[in-house]
Design a protein around this motif. Structure first.
Motif, mmCIF file in Angstrom:
data_model
loop_
_atom_site.group_PDB
_atom_site.id
_atom_site.type_symbol
_atom_site.label_atom_id
_atom_site.label_comp_id
_atom_site.label_asym_id
_atom_site.label_seq_id
_atom_site.Cartn_x
_atom_site.Cartn_y
_atom_site.Cartn_z
ATOM 1 N N MET A 1 0.846 -1.179 0.000
ATOM 2 C CA MET A 1 0.000 0.000 0.000
ATOM 3 C C MET A 1 0.889 1.238 0.000
ATOM 4 S SD MET A 1 -2.955 1.264 2.658
ATOM 5 C CE MET A 1 -3.953 -0.177 2.414
ATOM 6 N N GLU A 2 0.509 2.216 -0.782
ATOM 7 C CA GLU A 2 1.270 3.461 -0.865
ATOM 8 C C GLU A 2 0.677 4.488 0.101
ATOM 9 O OE1 GLU A 2 2.366 6.873 -4.120
ATOM 10 O OE2 GLU A 2 1.807 4.879 -4.811
ATOM 11 N N TYR A 3 1.548 5.170 0.821
ATOM 12 C CA TYR A 3 1.121 6.180 1.783
ATOM 13 C C TYR A 3 1.595 7.561 1.343
ATOM 14 C CZ TYR A 3 -0.134 2.475 5.036
ATOM 15 O OH TYR A 3 -0.724 1.395 5.628
ATOM 16 N N LEU A 4 0.831 8.567 1.725
ATOM 17 C CA LEU A 4 1.167 9.965 1.463
ATOM 18 C C LEU A 4 1.304 10.699 2.791
ATOM 19 C CD1 LEU A 4 -1.477 10.677 -1.322
ATOM 20 C CD2 LEU A 4 0.931 10.141 -1.650
ATOM 21 N N THR A 5 2.088 11.771 2.789
ATOM 22 C CA THR A 5 2.215 12.616 3.978
ATOM 23 C C THR A 5 1.112 13.672 3.944
ATOM 24 O OG1 THR A 5 3.676 14.190 2.892
ATOM 25 C CG2 THR A 5 4.722 12.310 3.999
ATOM 26 N N THR A 6 0.984 14.404 5.023
ATOM 27 C CA THR A 6 -0.035 15.460 5.076
ATOM 28 C C THR A 6 0.243 16.543 4.038
ATOM 29 O OG1 THR A 6 1.160 16.567 6.856
ATOM 30 C CG2 THR A 6 -0.616 15.084 7.498
ATOM 31 N N ALA A 7 1.516 16.861 3.800
ATOM 32 C CA ALA A 7 1.864 17.891 2.825
ATOM 33 C C ALA A 7 1.497 17.455 1.402
ATOM 34 C CB ALA A 7 3.347 18.216 2.903
ATOM 35 N N GLU A 8 1.754 16.205 1.084
ATOM 36 C CA GLU A 8 1.419 15.693 -0.252
ATOM 37 C C GLU A 8 -0.089 15.658 -0.466
ATOM 38 O OE1 GLU A 8 5.205 12.676 -0.843
ATOM 39 O OE2 GLU A 8 3.423 11.976 0.216
ATOM 40 N N LEU A 9 -0.812 15.200 0.545
ATOM 41 C CA LEU A 9 -2.260 15.104 0.446
ATOM 42 C C LEU A 9 -2.915 16.485 0.437
ATOM 43 C CD1 LEU A 9 -4.268 12.804 0.174
ATOM 44 C CD2 LEU A 9 -4.583 12.883 2.629
ATOM 45 N N ALA A 10 -2.300 17.453 1.102
ATOM 46 C CA ALA A 10 -2.832 18.808 1.130
ATOM 47 C C ALA A 10 -2.899 19.398 -0.275
ATOM 48 C CB ALA A 10 -1.970 19.692 2.029
ATOM 49 N N LYS A 11 -1.905 19.113 -1.096
ATOM 50 C CA LYS A 11 -1.907 19.608 -2.478
ATOM 51 C C LYS A 11 -3.005 18.939 -3.301
ATOM 52 C CE LYS A 11 2.976 20.723 -2.503
ATOM 53 N NZ LYS A 11 4.285 20.393 -3.042
ATOM 54 N N ILE A 12 -3.231 17.656 -3.062
ATOM 55 C CA ILE A 12 -4.252 16.920 -3.816
ATOM 56 C C ILE A 12 -5.657 17.371 -3.417
ATOM 57 C CG2 ILE A 12 -5.243 14.629 -4.211
ATOM 58 C CD1 ILE A 12 -2.369 13.524 -3.764
ATOM 59 N N TRP A 13 -5.906 17.475 -2.114
ATOM 60 C CA TRP A 13 -7.236 17.818 -1.613
ATOM 61 C C TRP A 13 -7.471 19.321 -1.531
ATOM 62 C CZ3 TRP A 13 -8.039 14.031 3.102
ATOM 63 C CH2 TRP A 13 -8.253 12.739 2.609
ATOM 64 N N ASN A 14 -6.442 20.133 -1.745
ATOM 65 C CA ASN A 14 -6.532 21.591 -1.713
ATOM 66 C C ASN A 14 -7.001 22.128 -0.353
ATOM 67 O OD1 ASN A 14 -6.132 24.080 -2.910
ATOM 68 N ND2 ASN A 14 -8.260 24.249 -3.546
ATOM 69 N N ILE A 15 -6.452 21.531 0.723
ATOM 70 C CA ILE A 15 -6.654 22.041 2.079
ATOM 71 C C ILE A 15 -5.291 22.048 2.769
ATOM 72 C CG2 ILE A 15 -9.068 21.317 2.281
ATOM 73 C CD1 ILE A 15 -8.196 18.908 3.867
ATOM 74 N N SER A 16 -5.201 22.674 3.934
ATOM 75 C CA SER A 16 -3.905 22.819 4.595
ATOM 76 C C SER A 16 -3.438 21.507 5.225
ATOM 77 C CB SER A 16 -3.987 23.892 5.676
ATOM 78 O OG SER A 16 -4.742 23.427 6.770
ATOM 79 N N PRO A 17 -2.118 21.334 5.338
ATOM 80 C CA PRO A 17 -1.588 20.145 6.014
ATOM 81 C C PRO A 17 -2.040 20.073 7.472
ATOM 82 C CG PRO A 17 0.153 21.248 4.797
ATOM 83 C CD PRO A 17 -1.059 22.136 4.747
ATOM 84 N N ARG A 18 -2.194 21.213 8.102
ATOM 85 C CA ARG A 18 -2.654 21.258 9.498
ATOM 86 C C ARG A 18 -4.061 20.681 9.619
ATOM 87 N NH1 ARG A 18 -2.511 20.371 14.462
ATOM 88 N NH2 ARG A 18 -3.569 21.821 15.819
ATOM 89 N N ARG A 19 -4.930 21.031 8.678
ATOM 90 C CA ARG A 19 -6.311 20.527 8.692
ATOM 91 C C ARG A 19 -6.333 19.013 8.492
ATOM 92 N NH1 ARG A 19 -10.772 20.257 11.047
ATOM 93 N NH2 ARG A 19 -12.512 19.700 9.739
ATOM 94 N N ILE A 20 -5.470 18.510 7.647
ATOM 95 C CA ILE A 20 -5.387 17.069 7.433
ATOM 96 C C ILE A 20 -4.932 16.378 8.719
ATOM 97 C CG2 ILE A 20 -4.196 15.234 6.174
ATOM 98 C CD1 ILE A 20 -4.274 17.084 3.733
ATOM 99 N N GLY A 21 -3.977 16.989 9.426
ATOM 100 C CA GLY A 21 -3.540 16.440 10.709
ATOM 101 C C GLY A 21 -4.664 16.379 11.719
ATOM 102 N N VAL A 22 -5.504 17.407 11.740
ATOM 103 C CA VAL A 22 -6.653 17.433 12.651
ATOM 104 C C VAL A 22 -7.640 16.332 12.280
ATOM 105 C CG1 VAL A 22 -8.661 18.798 13.359
ATOM 106 C CG2 VAL A 22 -6.418 19.869 13.231
ATOM 107 N N LEU A 23 -7.898 16.162 10.988
ATOM 108 C CA LEU A 23 -8.811 15.105 10.539
ATOM 109 C C LEU A 23 -8.281 13.730 10.935
ATOM 110 C CD1 LEU A 23 -9.728 16.453 6.988
ATOM 111 C CD2 LEU A 23 -11.233 16.378 8.986
#
Length: 58
Positions: A1-23
């Motif tokens: 399985m491939e994993y992404l970091t919060t910074a990588e996912l933030a660019k894809i989902w167009n939200i901040s890395p901090r918000r992804i961490g909270v989620l």
């Protein structure tokens, strides 16, 4: 399985890395795991719905 970091996912989902961490902390992203200080999120994870709005439009 491939994993992404919060910074990588933030660019894809167009939200901040901090918000992804909270989620992740709230358990709203299925399959996310914490490795040290970093969240690893499966690349196939779905963006959770915005909890501020209800589905029925009210």
């Amino acid at each position: 399985m491939e994993y992404l970091t919060t910074a990588e996912l933030a660019k894809i989902w167009n939200i901040s890395p901090r918000r992804i961490g909270v989620l992740c902390t709230e358990g709203r992203i299925e399959g996310a795991i914490k490795k040290g200080k970093m969240w690893l999120i499966p690349s196939v994870a779905q963006k959770p719905a915005d909890a501020r709005f209800r589905k029925d439009g009210c």
